[in-house]
Design a protein around this motif. Structure first.
Motif, PDB file in Angstrom:
ATOM      1  N   ALA A   1       1.136  -1.569   0.158  1.00 38.12           N
ATOM      2  CA  ALA A   1       0.146  -0.040   0.152  1.00 38.12           C
ATOM      3  C   ALA A   1       1.078   1.476   0.122  1.00 38.12           C
ATOM      4  O   ALA A   1       0.167   1.877  -0.648  1.00 38.12           O
ATOM      5  CB  ALA A   1      -0.596   0.201   1.424  1.00 38.12           C
ATOM      6  N   GLY A   2       1.780   1.147   0.413  1.00 39.46           N
ATOM      7  CA  GLY A   2       2.496   2.664   0.818  1.00 39.46           C
ATOM      8  C   GLY A   2       3.952   2.768  -0.143  1.00 39.46           C
ATOM      9  O   GLY A   2       4.851   3.458  -0.063  1.00 39.46           O
ATOM     10  N   ALA A   3       3.737   1.688  -1.617  1.00 41.86           N
ATOM     11  CA  ALA A   3       4.796   1.658  -2.261  1.00 41.86           C
ATOM     12  C   ALA A   3       5.080   2.919  -2.969  1.00 41.86           C
ATOM     13  O   ALA A   3       5.879   3.455  -3.595  1.00 41.86           O
ATOM     14  CB  ALA A   3       4.701   0.615  -3.456  1.00 41.86           C
ATOM     15  N   ARG A   4       3.816   3.749  -3.455  1.00 43.97           N
ATOM     16  CA  ARG A   4       3.353   4.940  -4.002  1.00 43.97           C
ATOM     17  C   ARG A   4       2.994   5.944  -3.095  1.00 43.97           C
ATOM     18  O   ARG A   4       2.611   6.583  -3.485  1.00 43.97           O
ATOM     19  CB  ARG A   4       2.556   4.545  -5.318  1.00 43.97           C
ATOM     20  CG  ARG A   4       3.737   3.526  -5.912  1.00 43.97           C
ATOM     21  CD  ARG A   4       2.517   3.339  -7.865  1.00 43.97           C
ATOM     22  NE  ARG A   4       1.431   2.403  -6.712  1.00 43.97           N
ATOM     23  CZ  ARG A   4       1.200   1.309  -6.724  1.00 43.97           C
ATOM     24  NH1 ARG A   4       2.045   0.894  -7.181  1.00 43.97           N
ATOM     25  NH2 ARG A   4      -0.092   1.019  -6.342  1.00 43.97           N
ATOM     26  N   LEU A   5       3.563   6.178  -1.816  1.00 45.61           N
ATOM     27  CA  LEU A   5       3.223   7.134  -1.321  1.00 45.61           C
ATOM     28  C   LEU A   5       2.530   8.189  -0.827  1.00 45.61           C
ATOM     29  O   LEU A   5       2.573   9.298  -0.916  1.00 45.61           O
ATOM     30  CB  LEU A   5       3.509   6.674   0.834  1.00 45.61           C
ATOM     31  CG  LEU A   5       2.604   7.370   1.782  1.00 45.61           C
ATOM     32  CD1 LEU A   5       1.235   7.631   2.009  1.00 45.61           C
ATOM     33  CD2 LEU A   5       3.572   6.905   3.460  1.00 45.61           C
ATOM     34  N   VAL A   6       4.185   8.707  -1.766  1.00 43.71           N
ATOM     35  CA  VAL A   6       5.325  10.007  -2.010  1.00 43.71           C
ATOM     36  C   VAL A   6       4.129  10.804  -3.205  1.00 43.71           C
ATOM     37  O   VAL A   6       3.182  11.334  -2.620  1.00 43.71           O
ATOM     38  CB  VAL A   6       6.001   9.900  -2.580  1.00 43.71           C
ATOM     39  CG1 VAL A   6       6.537  11.360  -2.993  1.00 43.71           C
ATOM     40  CG2 VAL A   6       7.393   9.426  -1.372  1.00 43.71           C
ATOM     41  N   HIS A   7       2.757  10.209  -4.258  1.00 45.25           N
ATOM     42  CA  HIS A   7       2.296  10.905  -5.127  1.00 45.25           C
ATOM     43  C   HIS A   7       1.307  10.002  -4.788  1.00 45.25           C
ATOM     44  O   HIS A   7       0.520   9.769  -5.576  1.00 45.25           O
ATOM     45  CB  HIS A   7       2.944  10.296  -6.237  1.00 45.25           C
ATOM     46  CG  HIS A   7       4.258  11.002  -6.294  1.00 45.25           C
ATOM     47  ND1 HIS A   7       4.691  11.616  -6.775  1.00 45.25           N
ATOM     48  CD2 HIS A   7       5.354   9.958  -6.588  1.00 45.25           C
ATOM     49  CE1 HIS A   7       6.177  12.147  -7.102  1.00 45.25           C
ATOM     50  NE2 HIS A   7       6.337  10.879  -6.857  1.00 45.25           N
TER      51      HIS A   7
END
Length: 523
Positions: free
Chosen positions: A412-418
């Motif tokens: 779930a957090g792999a693309r957290l920045v965007h």
């Protein structure tokens, strides 16, 4: 010990409306189970302790009880199951006076505690109970026997406590004689449905100490379960389930209409933890019991959620927005928004949601929900389950469950920045589920490594929680002021700015979390 009698006391206790106390003995279900004459007696019970409350801190109750002209001294050990269903060892013996004999106390299993307590001072009365007890012997069709005790009277603080401090008592205790304790829960559920009996997780001793010391109840927080390194998965799951029940029913004491919003917050945490445990270790219990409790936790979270959301909005989010120098809502003519009027509307909505929460916690359905959870702890050894999970160690079982939760958070957090708001919300939920899992199973692993991992995870969850509070603020505002209101527009603009400012802290918290090594993948 000559003349002493020991046994394990198992009982279910419920609060009873005084106006219905006379109706309970006449209830048809009681009549069908009755197996002997009803007895009525006046019981005067004195509880003793040292000035520094050494016995209370050890979970031990020492009491002298007078029935007629006879005194009985009893010692109750720390409960094996706290709350509505209590199980605790007890030893009692006859006495010529109300004063406990130190020699007798030195012959009990708690001799070390008594020796330390007496070394620090003498025993003295702390409080007493004066009740009229109506006792009805009953028997169930499976051979289980019990007594129904209806207690009406007072708890009174002893000299030196707050002047004239006393509290009324009206409760029903169903104490097991022999057989299946789950039958007590069935009968308690019937009393809840038909007589409106509520949960009473506090013992008379607990209430008496609070009265004597001038303490008021406080919200109950989760506590770490003491798990032995060699514990089995099944036993560990039952211990965790019991802890969830303790927190839930302990916070029910604060209702109705708790002045402190922490009561709602903590009971909601307890329900969430229970729901998380069912998802985490539900395969160790009978599926139909798990499905029922999942359904009931969803009902209760839906009932409590709006109250908690409005508490956060009114007490945290709005003050944060108002303190922001850039936040200055105005109407179409440019005049300042009437915050007093809006605050009154928020207060009205909060009261409505709190009333809904009160109704849920005060309902027979809530009592049935807690009793069902307790019944699952009793039935755990008889439930059909997967042998490989039921027989494995708690530590091995925990590794598999923790790794699964951590993997879901990583995905779930792999693309957290965007990420979008919804995606960040998904990460927050995954972090919360992993946090509950680590709280359950951390005691099985080295404490230092577990603490460091949990600190990183908690920081991630906290900053994601701050983001979520800001992100949902416009929706809450629109539901109160209307979507076209200038205050809704102002909150929406503040929310966007606040969420943007939190992007870097979220990124930093994620990088710190992801850089750490899980505490469960090392020996």
């Amino acid at each position: 010990m000559t003349g002493a009698r020991g046994h394990a006391e198992i009982e279910v206790k419920l609060a009873l409306d005084p106006a219905l106390a006379d109706a309970l003995p006449a209830h048809p279900a009681v009549g069908a189970l009755r197996r002997g004459p009803t007895r009525v007696a006046r019981l005067r019970t004195i509880y003793h302790d040292t000035a520094d409350r050494r016995l209370a801190r050890e979970g031990i109750a020492l009491r002298s009880r007078r029935t007629g002209r006879r005194w009985t001294i009893a010692v109750k050990g720390a409960p094996g199951a706290a709350g509505t269903l209590a199980s605790r060892p007890e030893i009692e013996w006859p006495s010529a006076t109300a004063a406990p004999d130190p020699l007798r106390l030195s012959a009990t299993p708690w001799r070390v505690v008594f020796a330390r307590a007496l070394a620090r001072g003498s025993l003295a009365p702390v409080f007493e109970t004066d009740v009229e007890r109506t006792t009805i012997p009953v028997a169930f069709d499976d051979g289980t026997t019990a007594t129904i005790d209806i207690d009406r009277g007072w708890i009174v603080a002893s000299a030196g406590s707050p002047p004239r401090a006393r509290a009324a008592v009206c409760e029903v205790e169903i104490e097991l004689g022999r057989g299946d304790p789950s039958r007590l829960l069935d009968l308690a559920g019937l009393f809840a449905d038909e007589l409106g009996c509520a949960l009473e997780p506090r013992s008379k001793a607990e209430r008496g100490y609070a009265l004597a010391d001038g303490r008021t109840p406080v919200p109950v927080k989760a506590r770490e379960v003491d798990l032995a390194a060699g514990a089995g998965a099944r036993a560990a799951a039952v211990a965790m389930l019991s802890e969830c029940i303790r927190q839930i029913e302990g916070n029910a004491v604060g209702f109705p209409a708790p002045a402190d919003p922490e009561w709602i917050h903590q009971i909601r945490i307890g329900v969430r933890r229970l729901r998380s445990l069912l998802a985490l270790s539900g395969d160790l219990f009978a599926q139909e019991r798990v499905d029922h409790l999942k359904h009931e936790t969803r009902w209760l979270l839906d009932a409590l959620g709006p109250a908690r959301d409005l508490d956060v909005y009114a007490l945290q989010t709005l003050p944060l927005a108002l303190d922001d120098p850039s936040f200055a809502p105005a109407d179409r003519a440019g005049a300042p928004w009437d915050w007093r009027a809006y605050s009154r509307r928020v207060a009205v909505r909060r009261r409505a949601t709190h009333s809904d929460a009160d109704a849920a916690i005060g309902s027979p359905r809530f009592v049935r929900f807690v009793l069902s959870a307790i019944a699952m702890t009793i039935a755990a050894d008889d439930d059909r389950r997967r042998p490989e999970d039921g027989d494995t160690s708690a530590r091995a079982y925990a590794r598999r469950r923790l790794e699964r939760r951590a993997r879901r958070l990583d995905e779930a957090g792999a693309r957290l920045v965007h990420a979008t708001d919804d995606q960040r919300h998904t990460v927050r939920i995954a972090a919360k589920k992993l946090r509950y899992a680590t709280e359950f199973y951390a005691p099985l692993f080295p404490r230092r490594r577990a603490r460091a991992f949990r600190e990183r995870l908690e920081r991630l969850q906290d900053v994601l929680g701050e983001f979520n509070d800001a992100a949902v603020a416009p929706r809450v505002t629109a539901s109160i002021a209307g979507p076209a209101s200038p205050v809704t527009a102002a909150i929406d603009a503040w929310s966007r700015a606040r969420c943007a400012r939190l992007a870097d802290p979220i990124d930093a918290a994620w990088r710190r979390y992801a850089s750490g090594r899980p505490f469960w993948d090392r020996d």
